[in-house]
Design a protein around this motif. Structure first.
Motif, short mmCIF file in Angstrom:
data_model
loop_
_atom_site.label_atom_id
_atom_site.label_comp_id
_atom_site.label_asym_id
_atom_site.label_seq_id
_atom_site.Cartn_x
_atom_site.Cartn_y
_atom_site.Cartn_z
N ILE A 259 0.84 -1.20 0.00
CA ILE A 259 0.00 0.00 0.00
C ILE A 259 0.87 1.25 0.00
CG2 ILE A 259 -1.63 1.33 1.38
CD1 ILE A 259 -2.83 -1.33 2.30
N LYS A 260 1.92 1.24 0.81
CA LYS A 260 2.82 2.38 0.88
C LYS A 260 3.52 2.60 -0.45
CE LYS A 260 6.85 4.15 3.39
NZ LYS A 260 7.85 3.86 4.44
N PHE A 261 3.96 1.48 -1.06
CA PHE A 261 4.65 1.57 -2.34
C PHE A 261 3.74 2.17 -3.41
CE2 PHE A 261 5.62 -0.36 -6.48
CZ PHE A 261 6.95 0.04 -6.63
N GLU A 262 2.47 1.70 -3.46
CA GLU A 262 1.53 2.21 -4.45
C GLU A 262 1.21 3.68 -4.21
OE1 GLU A 262 0.38 0.82 -7.14
OE2 GLU A 262 1.51 -1.02 -6.77
N ALA A 263 1.08 4.07 -2.93
CA ALA A 263 0.79 5.47 -2.62
C ALA A 263 1.94 6.36 -3.04
CB ALA A 263 0.52 5.61 -1.12
N GLU A 264 3.17 5.90 -2.78
CA GLU A 264 4.34 6.68 -3.17
C GLU A 264 4.45 6.78 -4.69
OE1 GLU A 264 7.49 4.66 -1.22
OE2 GLU A 264 7.19 5.69 0.70
N ARG A 265 4.12 5.68 -5.38
CA ARG A 265 4.17 5.68 -6.83
C ARG A 265 3.15 6.67 -7.41
NH1 ARG A 265 1.34 3.51 -10.77
NH2 ARG A 265 0.03 2.33 -9.31
N GLU A 266 1.94 6.65 -6.86
CA GLU A 266 0.91 7.58 -7.34
C GLU A 266 1.32 9.03 -7.08
OE1 GLU A 266 -2.76 6.50 -5.57
OE2 GLU A 266 -2.91 4.57 -6.60
N GLU A 267 1.93 9.27 -5.92
CA GLU A 267 2.37 10.63 -5.60
C GLU A 267 3.45 11.10 -6.56
OE1 GLU A 267 2.42 14.25 -3.69
OE2 GLU A 267 0.98 12.60 -3.53
N ARG A 268 4.38 10.19 -6.90
CA ARG A 268 5.43 10.54 -7.87
C ARG A 268 4.84 10.87 -9.23
NH1 ARG A 268 8.05 6.07 -5.62
NH2 ARG A 268 7.51 4.82 -7.46
N GLU A 269 3.89 10.04 -9.68
CA GLU A 269 3.27 10.27 -10.97
C GLU A 269 2.49 11.57 -10.99
OE1 GLU A 269 0.95 6.82 -11.72
OE2 GLU A 269 2.68 5.57 -12.27
N LYS A 270 1.84 11.89 -9.87
CA LYS A 270 1.10 13.15 -9.79
C LYS A 270 2.05 14.34 -9.92
CE LYS A 270 -1.87 15.81 -6.68
NZ LYS A 270 -2.54 15.83 -5.35
N LYS A 271 3.19 14.28 -9.22
CA LYS A 271 4.16 15.37 -9.31
C LYS A 271 4.73 15.49 -10.72
CE LYS A 271 5.59 15.32 -4.46
NZ LYS A 271 6.72 15.09 -3.51
N ARG A 276 5.07 18.43 -15.76
CA ARG A 276 4.92 18.42 -17.21
C ARG A 276 3.96 19.54 -17.66
NH1 ARG A 276 4.36 13.41 -17.70
NH2 ARG A 276 2.09 13.21 -17.78
N LYS A 277 2.91 19.75 -16.89
CA LYS A 277 1.98 20.83 -17.23
C LYS A 277 2.67 22.18 -17.15
CE LYS A 277 -2.29 18.52 -15.82
NZ LYS A 277 -3.42 18.55 -14.85
N LYS A 278 3.53 22.33 -16.14
CA LYS A 278 4.26 23.59 -16.02
C LYS A 278 5.17 23.81 -17.21
CE LYS A 278 4.26 23.72 -10.96
NZ LYS A 278 5.10 23.70 -9.74
N ARG A 279 5.84 22.75 -17.63
CA ARG A 279 6.76 22.86 -18.77
C ARG A 279 6.00 23.19 -20.05
NH1 ARG A 279 8.95 18.06 -16.66
NH2 ARG A 279 8.10 16.89 -18.43
N LEU A 280 4.77 22.69 -20.16
CA LEU A 280 3.98 22.92 -21.36
C LEU A 280 3.24 24.25 -21.33
CD1 LEU A 280 2.54 19.34 -21.89
CD2 LEU A 280 4.35 20.45 -23.20
N GLY A 281 3.41 25.01 -20.26
CA GLY A 281 2.84 26.34 -20.19
C GLY A 281 1.35 26.37 -20.01
N THR A 282 0.81 25.56 -19.12
CA THR A 282 -0.63 25.53 -18.91
C THR A 282 -1.08 26.58 -17.91
OG1 THR A 282 -0.32 23.86 -17.20
CG2 THR A 282 -0.80 23.10 -19.45
N SER A 283 -0.19 27.48 -17.51
CA SER A 283 -0.55 28.50 -16.53
C SER A 283 -1.20 29.73 -17.16
CB SER A 283 0.71 28.93 -15.77
OG SER A 283 1.66 29.46 -16.68
#
Length: 337
Positions: A259-271, A276-283
């Motif tokens: 569970i901890k591993f999956e939560a950490e993986r999801e958090e990494r993917e979210k970041k 990536r959105k910041k790099r693509l200029g979505t602001s």
């Protein structure tokens, strides 16, 4: 590091190699302590937290204990530690032959070892005949001696102990040392070893045996005739209960780790998505999309235009070429991310 050679090792051999590599020129104690440093143990699990959710096997505690004992210079102390007694307890019990020290460790405080008698010797001879029929493969001494080791019936170690097939470490044994005692008209001296159980577990099970024998001594009016087989059977049952508790604790630990591993993986993917959105200029810069499909379609069209250009100085077809927009690498990440 030789990956091929490492892959050919059994889990136990790989664990031992890991300990040895940490302390090639020193005692096994230092290596074991270093391996244990920073690890958390989940009682009653005899497996260290050295494993991970990626499949790296943890080092069983009985292997860590064994490697630590190899640094014990005194053979008698090493023998006693194999039976669950901590070094501090062995030192506090004083010197002498290992059997004498064991009797002081095993018998309750203030309990004197009873002296052999002719009546006790006759009762032991009768018990040896019964035990010989139950354990035909055990070599029993001729009377009046009563020192031997019994394999505990019905005990099965956990596969998580990582004991190689056929290894003697898989056998849980009970030493019976009663030649110099008045058993069965007094308490015998018993000791447990093996079975893939760590020293702490052996010590705990031995404590239960001592308590049970005291109750039996009182309940039977001071005559413990034929108690050895019953003691062996009970010790095996208690050890199996301990293994079951260990299995449950390990399953819980592994589930929590997953569970901890999956939560950490999801958090990494979210970041990563946010970066990536910041790099693509979505602001606020660049086009707005009504849907995810529209965004991907636009990224695909723009990438296609970047590589399909003919005339026009190599500029892409489609939208007006905007050198301030995202790079091709960023578009690829946007398309496949």
């Amino acid at each position: 590091y030789d990956a091929l050679a490492d892959a050919a090792l059994s889990p136990e051999e790989r664990a031992v190699a890991r300990l040895a590599a940490k302390n090639e020129n020193g005692s096994g104690i230092d290596a074991a302590l270093e391996e244990l440093e920073g690890m958390t143990f989940l009682p009653p699990a005899p497996t260290t937290e050295g494993g991970d959710s990626g499949g790296t096997p943890a080092i069983p505690n009985w292997v860590v204990d064994r490697e630590a004992r190899r640094g014990e210079e005194d053979a008698g102390a090493r023998w006693l530690r194999e039976r669950g007694y901590a070094r501090s307890a062995v030192e506090a019990a004083g010197g002498g032959e290992k059997e004498e020290v064991l009797s002081r460790l095993f018998l309750p405080a203030g309990t004197a070892r009873s002296a052999p008698t002719e009546e006790a010797a006759e009762l032991r001879e009768e018990e040896i005949e019964v035990l010989s029929a139950i354990f035909p493969d055990v070599s029993f001494p001729p009377p009046p001696a009563f020192d031997f080791a019994l394999p505990l019936p019905g005990y099965e170690p956990s596969p998580r102990f990582q004991i190689p097939d056929g290894a003697p470490d898989a056998v849980l044994s009970m030493d019976v040392l009663a030649t110099e005692t008045g058993y069965p008209l007094g308490l015998p001296v018993l000791a447990l070893s093996g079975g893939g159980l760590p020293e702490a577990a052996l010590r705990s099970l031995t404590g239960r045996l001592v308590e049970w024998l005291g109750e039996e001594m009182e309940g039977r009016g001071g005559d413990l005739s034929n108690v050895i087989y019953e003691a062996a059977t009970l010790a095996a049952e208690w050890a199996q209960e301990w293994v079951a508790e260990f299995e449950a604790a390990e399953e819980k630990r592994e589930g929590e780790a997953k569970i901890k591993f999956e939560a950490e993986r999801e958090e990494r993917e979210k970041k990563e998505r946010e970066e990536r959105k910041k790099r693509l200029g979505t602001s606020g810069q660049g086009p707005r999309y009504k849907s995810e499909a529209e965004r991907r379609a636009d990224a695909q069209r723009r990438l296609g235009g970047a590589f399909d250009g003919g005339g026009g100085g190599g500029k892409p077809q489609g939208r007006e070429w905007d050198t301030s927009g995202p790079t091709q690498e960023e578009l690829l990440a946007d398309l496949f991310g």
